[in-house]
Motif scaffolding. Structure first.
Motif, PDB file in Angstrom:
ATOM      1  N   THR A 110       0.514 -19.607  39.090  1.00 50.94           N
ATOM      2  CA  THR A 110       1.766 -19.539  39.834  1.00 50.94           C
ATOM      3  C   THR A 110       1.880 -18.185  40.530  1.00 50.94           C
ATOM      4  OG1 THR A 110       2.952 -18.708  37.892  1.00 50.94           O
ATOM      5  CG2 THR A 110       2.946 -21.091  38.231  1.00 50.94           C
ATOM      6  N   HIS A 111       2.815 -18.104  41.455  1.00 52.17           N
ATOM      7  CA  HIS A 111       3.129 -16.850  42.163  1.00 52.17           C
ATOM      8  C   HIS A 111       1.901 -16.230  42.833  1.00 52.17           C
ATOM      9  CE1 HIS A 111       7.292 -16.679  40.868  1.00 52.17           C
ATOM     10  NE2 HIS A 111       6.921 -16.925  39.620  1.00 52.17           N
ATOM     11  N   LEU A 112       1.071 -17.061  43.450  1.00 54.73           N
ATOM     12  CA  LEU A 112      -0.074 -16.529  44.185  1.00 54.73           C
ATOM     13  C   LEU A 112       0.417 -16.007  45.537  1.00 54.73           C
ATOM     14  CD1 LEU A 112      -3.225 -16.297  44.057  1.00 54.73           C
ATOM     15  CD2 LEU A 112      -3.276 -18.381  45.450  1.00 54.73           C
ATOM     16  N   PRO A 113       0.284 -14.719  45.807  1.00 58.03           N
ATOM     17  CA  PRO A 113       0.806 -14.189  47.075  1.00 58.03           C
ATOM     18  C   PRO A 113      -0.009 -14.650  48.281  1.00 58.03           C
ATOM     19  CG  PRO A 113      -0.325 -12.466  45.833  1.00 58.03           C
ATOM     20  CD  PRO A 113      -0.270 -13.661  44.940  1.00 58.03           C
ATOM     21  N   HIS A 114       0.666 -14.749  49.415  1.00 53.24           N
ATOM     22  CA  HIS A 114       0.032 -15.046  50.693  1.00 53.24           C
ATOM     23  C   HIS A 114      -0.238 -13.708  51.386  1.00 53.24           C
ATOM     24  CE1 HIS A 114       1.637 -19.425  51.108  1.00 53.24           C
ATOM     25  NE2 HIS A 114       1.559 -19.069  49.836  1.00 53.24           N
ATOM     26  N   ARG A 115      -1.502 -13.419  51.656  1.00 51.00           N
ATOM     27  CA  ARG A 115      -1.883 -12.138  52.263  1.00 51.00           C
ATOM     28  C   ARG A 115      -2.459 -12.396  53.644  1.00 51.00           C
ATOM     29  NH1 ARG A 115      -5.480  -9.095  48.289  1.00 51.00           N
ATOM     30  NH2 ARG A 115      -3.479  -9.000  47.183  1.00 51.00           N
ATOM     31  N   TYR A 145      10.469 -25.152  34.776  1.00 49.79           N
ATOM     32  CA  TYR A 145       9.332 -24.948  35.681  1.00 49.79           C
ATOM     33  C   TYR A 145       9.882 -24.697  37.086  1.00 49.79           C
ATOM     34  CZ  TYR A 145       7.615 -27.561  31.670  1.00 49.79           C
ATOM     35  OH  TYR A 145       7.375 -28.010  30.396  1.00 49.79           O
ATOM     36  N   PRO A 146      10.282 -23.470  37.386  1.00 46.86           N
ATOM     37  CA  PRO A 146      10.991 -23.206  38.646  1.00 46.86           C
ATOM     38  C   PRO A 146      10.093 -23.055  39.862  1.00 46.86           C
ATOM     39  CG  PRO A 146      10.804 -21.190  37.369  1.00 46.86           C
ATOM     40  CD  PRO A 146      10.220 -22.288  36.511  1.00 46.86           C
ATOM     41  N   VAL A 147       8.788 -22.905  39.646  1.00 44.23           N
ATOM     42  CA  VAL A 147       7.878 -22.686  40.775  1.00 44.23           C
ATOM     43  C   VAL A 147       6.733 -23.690  40.719  1.00 44.23           C
ATOM     44  CG1 VAL A 147       8.428 -20.221  40.910  1.00 44.23           C
ATOM     45  CG2 VAL A 147       6.494 -20.973  39.517  1.00 44.23           C
ATOM     46  N   GLY A 148       6.133 -23.893  41.877  1.00 43.40           N
ATOM     47  CA  GLY A 148       4.991 -24.798  41.945  1.00 43.40           C
ATOM     48  C   GLY A 148       3.763 -24.199  41.275  1.00 43.40           C
ATOM     49  N   LEU A 149       2.818 -25.056  40.962  1.00 41.85           N
ATOM     50  CA  LEU A 149       1.582 -24.648  40.302  1.00 41.85           C
ATOM     51  C   LEU A 149       0.411 -24.914  41.240  1.00 41.85           C
ATOM     52  CD1 LEU A 149       0.406 -23.759  37.431  1.00 41.85           C
ATOM     53  CD2 LEU A 149      -0.179 -26.185  37.169  1.00 41.85           C
ATOM     54  N   MET A 150      -0.384 -23.882  41.486  1.00 45.71           N
ATOM     55  CA  MET A 150      -1.608 -24.038  42.269  1.00 45.71           C
ATOM     56  C   MET A 150      -2.715 -24.525  41.339  1.00 45.71           C
ATOM     57  SD  MET A 150      -2.422 -23.474  45.508  1.00 45.71           S
ATOM     58  CE  MET A 150      -1.461 -22.079  46.103  1.00 45.71           C
ATOM     59  N   ILE A 151      -3.237 -25.714  41.615  1.00 41.55           N
ATOM     60  CA  ILE A 151      -4.259 -26.323  40.761  1.00 41.55           C
ATOM     61  C   ILE A 151      -5.026 -27.337  41.604  1.00 41.55           C
ATOM     62  CG2 ILE A 151      -2.582 -28.021  39.922  1.00 41.55           C
ATOM     63  CD1 ILE A 151      -4.099 -28.064  37.256  1.00 41.55           C
ATOM     64  N   PRO A 152      -6.353 -27.347  41.546  1.00 42.15           N
ATOM     65  CA  PRO A 152      -7.098 -28.317  42.359  1.00 42.15           C
ATOM     66  C   PRO A 152      -6.847 -29.743  41.898  1.00 42.15           C
ATOM     67  CG  PRO A 152      -8.588 -27.083  40.908  1.00 42.15           C
ATOM     68  CD  PRO A 152      -7.249 -26.430  40.803  1.00 42.15           C
ATOM     69  N   GLN A 153      -6.823 -30.661  42.848  1.00 45.33           N
ATOM     70  CA  GLN A 153      -6.498 -32.049  42.533  1.00 45.33           C
ATOM     71  C   GLN A 153      -7.468 -32.659  41.539  1.00 45.33           C
ATOM     72  OE1 GLN A 153      -5.373 -34.515  45.885  1.00 45.33           O
ATOM     73  NE2 GLN A 153      -6.281 -36.329  44.951  1.00 45.33           N
ATOM     74  N   TRP A 154      -8.747 -32.310  41.623  1.00 41.26           N
ATOM     75  CA  TRP A 154      -9.715 -32.909  40.709  1.00 41.26           C
ATOM     76  C   TRP A 154      -9.366 -32.578  39.263  1.00 41.26           C
ATOM     77  CZ3 TRP A 154     -12.167 -29.676  37.400  1.00 41.26           C
ATOM     78  CH2 TRP A 154     -12.383 -28.344  37.791  1.00 41.26           C
TER      79      TRP A 154
END
Length: 467
Positions: free
Chosen positions: A68-73, A98-107
């Motif tokens: 979570t909280h992966l910054p956009h650079r 769970y207030p924020v989205g989770l970055m996770i690959p679909q597979w």
């Protein structure tokens, strides 16, 4: 005869199969692919989807597989021109764990759901392709399987949708194709989503948690006539060098690649007889906002409990009509949102420092989605605050722990004063909530079905009887 045949073993189909299997429904799930997909494809889960996965019992494994909280650079060449966390400041609360989205690959999402499904004794039947189907008053025959119901979760190119003669209606916006792939990268850190946007095109490299790979998204290289070329490792590198021009950054080990075209389309019906459509088979979203995979999972979550009740004889077949009546308006609403987000992002990347977080002000959590128009939403008394009929039931603390712990499972949940303590049955689990001045009946998918007065148990019984 099986109860339900699920066609397509992506996130939508797997969610539906898991939800049915835990209800004791005889379910089979087929997929035409001989091997399980390994590409990242969709890579984000919304807060509401995380609540669904909590209910299915896989939240810990899911959170452990993402970030979570992966910054956009954003860069101009080697120079960082801006950096932002689109979800900064959003912290867990009692009501929203769970207030924020989770970055996770679909597979990885699919692998987690397959594992959960295997725990119910159900395996994906790979290399099984549906080419035709036939249905009658008693069931559906497809791929050599006879089932009482069929759920088409077979993606944007859905064979089932085509066999039924349904069309994805909408538009293909005038947006350039996007090349997507999974690559390893030397010379970039894994602490941010790296982005370059120039008049000559754009390229983004997002680290995929728990792997050595990044997902690369970029405009296509073109041939001499201006036609897009097939994405390859060499062309991804060529695009990076042309747009980013950062020395020492090398792309290697391309393990998956694809071409993505923006579509904004949906069907005008989700049910034809005993066949249901869900996910991309029913609606195709722009990539902006990341709502495609999430909307499919929530389609399945809406359909699963209804099919389960009907198959097991606890509800009449007309309950299944509420699937389309609830989910079609939601799909239309979300298509509008993702289209608007796409326009925002495309406008932002034309300005220096602008990027994908142009949608940060929008609520893409899907926590506010509701069904107040549904016949399954009954408000017998008014109350000034708290969830209303048709709203998502928030989490919270109770004398027995988390409210979500009480809701988890295939049952309805009745919450209220001590009068409810004897109302537990095969369909309902009742819990006394100290200080409660209403009866709240929560549907198996976590939405409020009924709000009634503190002693109006007849309203609860009528609600369940009317199913």
């Amino acid at each position: 005869m099986t109860d339900v045949l699920v066609v397509g073993a992506g996130p939508t189909g797997l969610t539906l199969a898991c939800d049915l299997a835990r209800r004791g429904v005889d379910v089979r799930i087929i997929d035409k692919s001989a091997e399980f997909p390994h590409g990242s494809r969709g890579k984000g889960l919304s807060p509401r989807t995380l609540e669904v996965l909590d209910d299915l019992g896989v939240i810990d494994e899911t959170l452990a597989g993402g970030v979570t909280h992966l910054p956009h650079r954003r860069y101009r060449g080697t120079q960082v021109i801006s950096e932002a966390d689109p979800e900064a400041g959003r912290e867990p609360t009692d009501e929203i764990p769970y207030p924020v989205g989770l970055m996770i690959p679909q597979w990885r999402v699919e692998r987690i759901l397959r594992g959960r499904l295997a725990g119910f004794g159900v395996e994906v039947e790979r290399g099984t392709e549906l080419t035709a189907l036939d249905q009658d008053a008693d069931g559906v025959t497809a791929a050599g399987i006879r089932a009482r119901y069929l759920a088409a979760c077979d993606g944007g190119r859905s064979t089932v949708r085509k066999v039924l003669g349904l069309r994805l209606r909408g538009e293909t916006p005038d947006v350039q194709l996007m090349a997507v792939g999974d690559v390893e990268v030397d010379g970039l850190t894994r602490d941010a989503w790296h982005q370059w946007f120039t008049p000559a095109g754009g390229i983004m490299l997002c680290p995929l948690p728990g792997t050595a790979s990044f997902q690369v998204q970029t405009s296509h290289e073109l041939d001499g006539n201006g036609n897009p070329l097939e994405p390859t490792l060499e062309r991804f590198q060529q695009t990076f060098d042309r747009i980013a021009a950062v020395p020492g950054v090398r792309l290697h080990n391309l393990t998956w690649r694809s071409t993505y075209r923006v579509q904004v389309r949906m069907v005008d019906r989700l049910q034809t007889g005993r066949v249901f459509l869900a996910g991309d088979a029913a609606h195709v979203h722009p990539i902006a906002g990341g709502l495609g995979m999430n909307t499919g999972i929530q389609d399945a979550y809406n359909l699963g409990w209804k099919l389960g009740l009907v198959v097991r004889g606890h509800a009449a077949g007309r309950l299944l009509e509420t699937y389309a009546r609830e989910r079609l308006p939601i799909a239309s609403q979300l298509l509008s949102i993702t289209s608007e987000v796409l326009d925002l992002v495309l406008d932002a990347i034309r300005r220096e420092g602008g990027g994908l977080d142009a949608d940060a002000a929008r609520d893409l959590s899907q926590l506010a989605l509701k069904y107040p128009w549904s016949r399954l939403s009954r408000q017998h008394v008014t109350r000034p605050d708290g969830p209303q009929a048709g709203d998502r039931m928030p989490d919270g603390k109770t004398g027995d722990g988390r409210l979500f712990d009480l809701l988890r499972g295939p049952h309805f949940t009745l919450l209220g004063p001590p009068v409810v303590k004897d109302e537990t049955s095969d369909l309902v689990k009742a819990h006394v909530i100290e200080g409660s001045d209403t009866l709240t009946l929560v549907r198996p998918d976590g939405y409020v079905g009924l709000i009634a007065g503190p002693t109006d148990l007849d309203a609860v019984r009528r609600y369940l009887h009317d199913l």
